[in-house]
Design a protein around this motif. Structure first.
Motif, short mmCIF file in Angstrom:
data_model
loop_
_atom_site.label_atom_id
_atom_site.label_comp_id
_atom_site.label_asym_id
_atom_site.label_seq_id
_atom_site.Cartn_x
_atom_site.Cartn_y
_atom_site.Cartn_z
N GLY A 46 0.89 -1.13 0.00
CA GLY A 46 0.13 -0.04 -0.07
C GLY A 46 0.74 1.49 -0.13
N GLN A 47 2.11 1.21 -0.33
CA GLN A 47 2.94 2.26 -0.16
C GLN A 47 2.90 3.15 -1.66
OE1 GLN A 47 6.96 2.87 1.12
NE2 GLN A 47 6.84 1.12 2.28
N CYS A 48 3.13 2.35 -2.85
CA CYS A 48 2.93 3.16 -3.98
C CYS A 48 1.77 3.15 -4.80
CB CYS A 48 4.26 2.84 -4.68
SG CYS A 48 4.42 1.12 -5.29
N SER A 49 1.22 3.85 -5.38
CA SER A 49 -0.04 3.96 -5.92
C SER A 49 -0.41 2.85 -6.90
CB SER A 49 -0.43 5.46 -6.28
OG SER A 49 0.39 6.09 -6.78
N PRO A 50 0.73 2.84 -7.81
CA PRO A 50 0.18 1.97 -8.98
C PRO A 50 -0.12 0.59 -8.46
CG PRO A 50 2.03 3.03 -9.76
CD PRO A 50 1.86 3.32 -8.28
N CYS A 51 0.76 -0.01 -7.61
CA CYS A 51 0.34 -1.42 -6.87
C CYS A 51 -0.80 -1.39 -6.34
CB CYS A 51 1.68 -1.77 -6.33
SG CYS A 51 1.77 -3.35 -5.32
N ARG A 52 -0.93 -0.25 -5.32
CA ARG A 52 -2.03 -0.39 -4.43
C ARG A 52 -3.19 -0.39 -4.81
NH1 ARG A 52 -1.07 4.62 -1.60
NH2 ARG A 52 -2.21 5.58 -3.01
N GLU A 53 -3.63 0.47 -6.00
CA GLU A 53 -4.98 0.61 -6.77
C GLU A 53 -5.16 -0.33 -7.77
OE1 GLU A 53 -6.71 2.50 -4.95
OE2 GLU A 53 -5.38 3.86 -4.07
N GLY A 54 -3.77 -0.50 -8.52
CA GLY A 54 -4.01 -1.26 -9.67
C GLY A 54 -4.07 -2.87 -9.39
N THR A 55 -3.59 -3.39 -8.22
CA THR A 55 -3.73 -4.77 -8.15
C THR A 55 -5.34 -4.99 -7.65
OG1 THR A 55 -2.92 -4.39 -5.76
CG2 THR A 55 -1.47 -5.29 -7.36
N GLY A 56 -5.79 -4.05 -6.97
CA GLY A 56 -7.28 -4.20 -6.58
C GLY A 56 -7.93 -4.29 -7.63
N GLY B 189 -0.40 7.37 12.54
CA GLY B 189 0.19 6.68 11.64
C GLY B 189 -0.74 6.05 10.61
N ILE B 190 -0.15 4.94 9.93
CA ILE B 190 -0.84 4.04 9.01
C ILE B 190 -1.51 3.03 9.51
CG2 ILE B 190 -0.95 3.02 6.70
CD1 ILE B 190 -0.13 6.05 6.23
N LEU B 191 -2.53 2.32 9.23
CA LEU B 191 -2.97 1.04 9.95
C LEU B 191 -3.13 0.41 8.72
CD1 LEU B 191 -5.94 2.00 12.57
CD2 LEU B 191 -3.33 1.40 12.99
N ASP B 192 -3.16 -1.15 8.68
CA ASP B 192 -3.17 -2.06 7.77
C ASP B 192 -2.38 -1.65 6.57
OD1 ASP B 192 -5.19 -3.50 9.06
OD2 ASP B 192 -6.90 -2.21 8.34
N ARG B 193 -2.59 -2.41 5.55
CA ARG B 193 -1.65 -2.26 4.22
C ARG B 193 -2.55 -2.55 3.09
NH1 ARG B 193 1.26 -8.44 4.01
NH2 ARG B 193 -0.65 -9.38 3.63
N GLY B 194 -1.81 -2.48 1.80
CA GLY B 194 -2.65 -2.56 0.77
C GLY B 194 -3.55 -1.75 0.57
N ASP B 195 -4.70 -1.91 -0.31
CA ASP B 195 -5.68 -0.95 -0.66
C ASP B 195 -6.66 -0.74 0.35
OD1 ASP B 195 -7.04 -3.28 -0.88
OD2 ASP B 195 -7.80 -3.17 -2.90
N HIS B 196 -6.47 -1.54 1.73
CA HIS B 196 -7.26 -0.82 2.69
C HIS B 196 -6.54 -0.37 4.12
CE1 HIS B 196 -6.26 -5.10 2.96
NE2 HIS B 196 -6.08 -5.03 4.30
#
Lengths: 144, 292
Positions: A46-56, B189-196
């Protein structure tokens, strides 16, 4: 006897890192690609936007095609999304998420199209080997 | 030995960005070199913040193509590089707006950033000074191809001055760096990971420290908004006036936003890249109380 080497598997597919997965004719490539996409979406930090949004996004489109609700433009959209994720992320997870989708579309595009053209059939049966009457063509990996 | 090497090394590195050559000190990033040139060749930056250590590299809007690595090793870099985290080498040739590849990738990144953004600009306090609006206008495409439900979060109250709208957040991590580097007893800070993943505080604890206002100012979108200014006015109706407060703990440089004679809000003074110098909330509040 020559031992199998990494280069022997270089068919322009990415279904694992240096490994290979054997699927028989009872398996569905779309479903399999969805499973991989779901894995990468879950692993994205979830750090960089292409991967965070694109994978979903890719996961949602693959689920849509797999459940028989896809439209033909979704395949080109998937191709475009993976192209925009690949190489633009901080770490190689983005690349690894993009490659299986690219490989599936590159080699099994007709199966994706069959899913879209037969929304009811695809829920009951698989494309199967009958769909591949001709020998599966494996192109030589180019730089592209 | 170290001194000898230092003597041999050239004082400045020459770097060419979009056919404009500039001399910068070694260790400068491509983005900062481009900012020295200014104008169109400067890549947009959503997460990089020069005053926050470790920021940058996350939003990927500042991607550039490095056509020549350096004078000694002229090979191009195969991938697009994040200009905010890549330091210049002597003789480096960088392509930004002259590269089709960069423009294409940047349009993709803008689409990704806007994918889960609610686009509620008409009711957002940040509208008019929002970096994401500017970015979408400059580099985005007209429509989105996303047809699924967008990610949503509940509004959250984090402290006496800050309202958090997590749905609008683009996870640039700037506010967490502020919390980490400017304040004591960090609870944010940031909680969780990925798109959530989401910005939050430690079990909904209030952010209550003198520098919390900086988090509002570093936020490039409307995720963290100023509670004292919420829904009072639109930004473009107010007029900025530079002000100063003698403050022992901060630089005291602030901007008052007036409409008529009334001071509606106080923010830090921003430079042309939208970056502020740190200041503390006493300056903000004192000046605001003065006006009421």
């Amino acid at each position: 006897m020559k031992a199998l080497q990494m280069e022997d598997f270089a068919t322009g597919s990415m279904m694992g890192s240096g490994g290979f997965i054997v699927l028989d004719d009872t398996q569905c490539v779309v479903k399999h690609t969805y499973t991989l996409a779901r894995f990468y979406r879950h692993e994205s930090c979830g750090q960089c936007s292409p991967c965070r949004e694109g994978t979903g996004w890719m996961e949602k489109i693959l689920l849509k095609i797999d459940s028989g609700k896809g439209v033909m433009s979704d395949i080109d959209l998937l191709w475009d999304i993976q192209r925009k994720i690949e190489g633009n992320t901080i770490c190689p997870l983005g690349d690894a998420a993009a490659w299986p989708v690219a490989a599936a579309i590159r080699h099994f595009r007709d199966e994706f199209e069959w899913h879209i053209n037969n929304p009811e059939d695809c829920l009951r049966k698989n494309y199967g080997l009958a769909g591949y009457a001709d020998e599966i063509h494996v192109p030589v990996l180019s730089n592209e | 030995m170290a001194e000898e090497v230092k003597k041999e090394a050239p004082a400045n590195f020459k770097v060419t960005i979009d056919n404009i050559t500039v001399e910068v000190a070694p260790g400068t990033t491509i983005l900062n070199a481009a900012r020295q040139i200014g104008g169109d060749v400067t890549p947009p930056a959503m997460c990089y913040y020069s005053k926050l250590e470790g920021s940058g590299g996350k939003c990927r809007t500042c991607l550039v193509e490095v056509a020549q690595g350096s004078e000694k090793d002229p090979r191009p870099m195969p991938k697009l590089m994040a200009s905010c985290r890549t330091t210049v080498m002597d003789g480096m040739v960088v392509k930004n707006i002259t590269s089709e590849r960069v423009q294409d990738a940047r349009a993709g990144v803008v689409e990704f950033l806007l994918l889960n953004h609610p686009l509620d600009c008409p009711i957002c306090d940040q509208a008019g000074e929002c970096h994401l609006q500017d970015l979408g206008y400059d580099h985005g495409k007209e429509g989105t191809r996303y047809e699924f439900k967008r990610r949503t979060f509940e509004k959250e109250d984090i402290g006496p001055y800050i309202q958090l709208h997590m749905t609008r957040c683009i996870l640039c991590y700037r506010c967490t760096y502020v919390a980490d580097q400017l304040t004591d007893k960090r609870v944010h800070g940031i909680l969780d990971r990925g798109d959530h993943a989401e910005i939050s505080t430690y079990i909904s604890k209030a952010i209550d420290n003198d520098f919390s206002g900086n988090m509002i100012d570093v936020c490039p979108v409307g995720a963290l908004t100023d509670k004292t200014f919420r829904f009072k006015n639109r930004v473009w109706f107010t007029k900025p006036v530079d002000a100063h407060r003698d403050c022992p703990t901060c630089c005291g440089k602030v901007t008052l936003w007036n409409r008529g004679d009334e001071v509606l809000r106080v923010t830090a003074r921003k430079d042309e890249w939208g970056e502020v110098q740190s200041y503390d909330d006493k300056a903000r509040l004192d000046l605001q109380y003065l006006s009421f």
